[in-house]
Write a protein that holds these residues in place. Structure first.
Motif, PDB file in Angstrom:
ATOM      1  N   CYS A 174      41.585 -59.542  57.837  1.00 17.93           N
ATOM      2  CA  CYS A 174      42.571 -59.031  58.955  1.00 17.93           C
ATOM      3  C   CYS A 174      42.018 -57.978  59.433  1.00 17.93           C
ATOM      4  N   THR A 175      41.810 -57.773  60.714  1.00 23.33           N
ATOM      5  CA  THR A 175      41.423 -56.597  61.391  1.00 23.33           C
ATOM      6  C   THR A 175      42.320 -55.390  61.149  1.00 23.33           C
ATOM      7  N   ARG A 176      41.753 -54.287  61.043  1.00 22.32           N
ATOM      8  CA  ARG A 176      42.524 -52.989  60.883  1.00 22.32           C
ATOM      9  C   ARG A 176      42.829 -52.522  62.264  1.00 22.32           C
ATOM     10  N   ALA A 177      43.888 -51.628  62.299  1.00 19.89           N
ATOM     11  CA  ALA A 177      44.334 -50.696  63.482  1.00 19.89           C
ATOM     12  C   ALA A 177      43.349 -49.743  63.547  1.00 19.89           C
ATOM     13  N   ILE A 178      43.047 -49.149  64.490  1.00 19.70           N
ATOM     14  CA  ILE A 178      42.157 -47.953  65.125  1.00 19.70           C
ATOM     15  C   ILE A 178      42.963 -46.930  64.885  1.00 19.70           C
ATOM     16  N   ARG A 179      42.813 -45.949  63.934  1.00 14.18           N
ATOM     17  CA  ARG A 179      43.610 -44.603  63.703  1.00 14.18           C
ATOM     18  C   ARG A 179      42.700 -43.359  63.763  1.00 14.18           C
ATOM     19  N   ALA A 180      41.578 -43.592  63.710  1.00 18.85           N
ATOM     20  CA  ALA A 180      40.817 -42.307  64.180  1.00 18.85           C
ATOM     21  C   ALA A 180      40.566 -41.974  65.321  1.00 18.85           C
ATOM     22  N   ILE A 181      40.877 -40.714  65.739  1.00 20.97           N
ATOM     23  CA  ILE A 181      41.052 -40.276  67.169  1.00 20.97           C
ATOM     24  C   ILE A 181      39.831 -40.401  67.811  1.00 20.97           C
ATOM     25  N   ARG A 182      38.806 -40.213  67.212  1.00 20.68           N
ATOM     26  CA  ARG A 182      37.369 -40.261  68.034  1.00 20.68           C
ATOM     27  C   ARG A 182      36.887 -41.878  68.190  1.00 20.68           C
ATOM     28  N   GLU A 183      37.411 -42.519  67.321  1.00 16.89           N
ATOM     29  CA  GLU A 183      37.086 -44.168  67.676  1.00 16.89           C
ATOM     30  C   GLU A 183      38.078 -44.646  68.339  1.00 16.89           C
ATOM     31  N   ASP A 184      39.423 -44.055  68.607  1.00 16.50           N
ATOM     32  CA  ASP A 184      40.290 -44.544  69.424  1.00 16.50           C
ATOM     33  C   ASP A 184      39.946 -44.265  70.846  1.00 16.50           C
ATOM     34  N   VAL A 185      39.409 -43.045  71.055  1.00 10.91           N
ATOM     35  CA  VAL A 185      38.981 -42.576  72.462  1.00 10.91           C
ATOM     36  C   VAL A 185      37.896 -43.339  72.838  1.00 10.91           C
ATOM     37  N   ARG A 186      36.839 -43.672  71.989  1.00 10.93           N
ATOM     38  CA  ARG A 186      35.728 -44.437  72.357  1.00 10.93           C
ATOM     39  C   ARG A 186      35.973 -45.581  72.844  1.00 10.93           C
ATOM     40  N   ILE A 187      36.816 -46.327  72.051  1.00 11.03           N
ATOM     41  CA  ILE A 187      37.193 -47.679  72.294  1.00 11.03           C
ATOM     42  C   ILE A 187      38.162 -47.955  73.787  1.00 11.03           C
ATOM     43  N   ASN A 188      39.093 -47.129  73.965  1.00 10.99           N
ATOM     44  CA  ASN A 188      39.994 -46.996  75.004  1.00 10.99           C
ATOM     45  C   ASN A 188      39.099 -46.942  76.168  1.00 10.99           C
ATOM     46  N   VAL A 189      38.252 -45.851  76.176  1.00 14.98           N
ATOM     47  CA  VAL A 189      37.420 -45.393  77.147  1.00 14.98           C
ATOM     48  C   VAL A 189      36.314 -46.497  77.782  1.00 14.98           C
ATOM     49  N   GLY A 190      35.811 -47.018  76.658  1.00 11.70           N
ATOM     50  CA  GLY A 190      34.946 -48.173  76.936  1.00 11.70           C
ATOM     51  C   GLY A 190      35.585 -49.292  77.458  1.00 11.70           C
ATOM     52  N   LEU A 191      36.552 -49.805  77.256  1.00  6.94           N
ATOM     53  CA  LEU A 191      37.435 -51.064  77.462  1.00  6.94           C
ATOM     54  C   LEU A 191      37.811 -50.545  78.946  1.00  6.94           C
ATOM     55  N   TRP A 192      38.505 -49.512  79.190  1.00  3.10           N
ATOM     56  CA  TRP A 192      38.720 -49.059  80.767  1.00  3.10           C
ATOM     57  C   TRP A 192      37.693 -48.948  81.624  1.00  3.10           C
ATOM     58  N   ASN A 193      36.680 -48.740  81.311  1.00  2.95           N
ATOM     59  CA  ASN A 193      35.363 -48.669  82.099  1.00  2.95           C
ATOM     60  C   ASN A 193      34.692 -49.946  82.524  1.00  2.95           C
TER      61      ASN A 193
END
Length: 272
Positions: free
Chosen positions: A245-264
């Motif tokens: 089961c995939t885990r939730a993203i909780r690390a701040i740096r990883e959260d920002v990296r994924i969100n910015v990449g997806l938005w871009n």
């Protein structure tokens, strides 16, 4: 359509000081981590910056702190606080623009300001980066508090630009192949290394978790994929073939990296 009526904006409750202290204790550090900072490091407690942002019309609404690793102090760790701008409360579709402040007191992060979106329907924070106003770094030197507040106001002035982009995303209809391609690209954002095992299939990211998210617009597709990617909970297979089961993203740096990449990546679809 942009809604300027404050009676119709999504209400968000500001964090009480006690809740803020509990969520991000590092923000209230009184000294830096002397084992990781040099004598040239200018210490300005995040608490002082929060007070200045309050005076400027911002209210803290959510906060989190990264878990301390071996050798690092939880009293100085990286922390992220999200603010609403109460002097100009905007809502757009089903989201609210907000300011995101990231900092640490162990020299691992300068004051970082980002534009973001909060979507109350699923309480997922979307980090956006549109043009130069969406990301600002304020180093720990000079007039830090003034520079952070000035940067925060600069980002708030760009909220209207985010509004227009969201409206364009809502008006952009994706074909089924485009939606699958978007989900596949999202998995690549989440698992960027070629040798990484990808435990789920792209179609799983397209599964809406509530009726309000059914649709084929870029905005709805983006939100469904983002929530599935960041919130986790998708059933798949591990590299050894076992059920996982995939885990939730909780690390701040990883959260920002994924969100910015997806938005871009979503932004590239507006050009087609």
């Amino acid at each position: 359509m942009l809604d300027m009526n404050p009676m119709r904006t999504v209400a968000r409750r500001a964090l009480l000081p006690s809740a803020l202290t509990q969520s991000v204790p590092a923000a209230f550090a009184e000294t830096p981590d002397v084992t990781r900072t040099s004598r040239h490091y200018q210490f300005i407690s995040t608490a002082r910056v929060i007070d200045a942002l309050l005076e400027a019309g911002f209210e803290p609404t959510r906060a989190q702190q990264t878990r301390s690793r071996s050798g690092s102090s939880p009293n100085h760790a990286r922390h992220m606080i999200r603010f609403s701008y109460v002097k100009n409360a905007l809502s757009l579709l089903d989201a609210v623009p907000e300011l995101i402040l990231i900092n640490s007191h162990d020299a691992t992060s300068a004051y970082t300001l980002r534009a973001g979106l909060f979507r109350p329907i699923c309480t997922n924070g979307l980090v956006s980066q549109i043009g130069d106003f969406g990301l600002l770094h304020v180093p720990h030197r000079g007039n830090v508090i003034h520079n952070v507040v000035d940067g925060a106001l600069q980002i708030a002035r760009g909220f209207n630009d985010i509004t227009r982009v969201v409206e364009q995303m809502a008006a952009r209809t994706l074909s089924d192949p485009e939606r699958r391609d978007f989900a596949a690209a999202a998995l690549h954002v989440r698992y960027p290394n070629a040798e990484q095992h990808v435990p789920v299939l792209p179609d799983q990211l397209l599964s809406a978790r509530r009726n309000a998210d059914f649709g084929n617009s870029l905005w709805l597709t983006y939100n469904v994929v983002q929530e599935n990617l960041v919130a986790g909970g998708l059933h798949g297979r591990s590299a050894s073939g076992r059920s996982s089961c995939t885990r939730a993203i909780r690390a701040i740096r990883e959260d920002v990296r994924i969100n910015v990449g997806l938005w871009n990546h979503a932004m590239t679809l507006l050009d087609h």
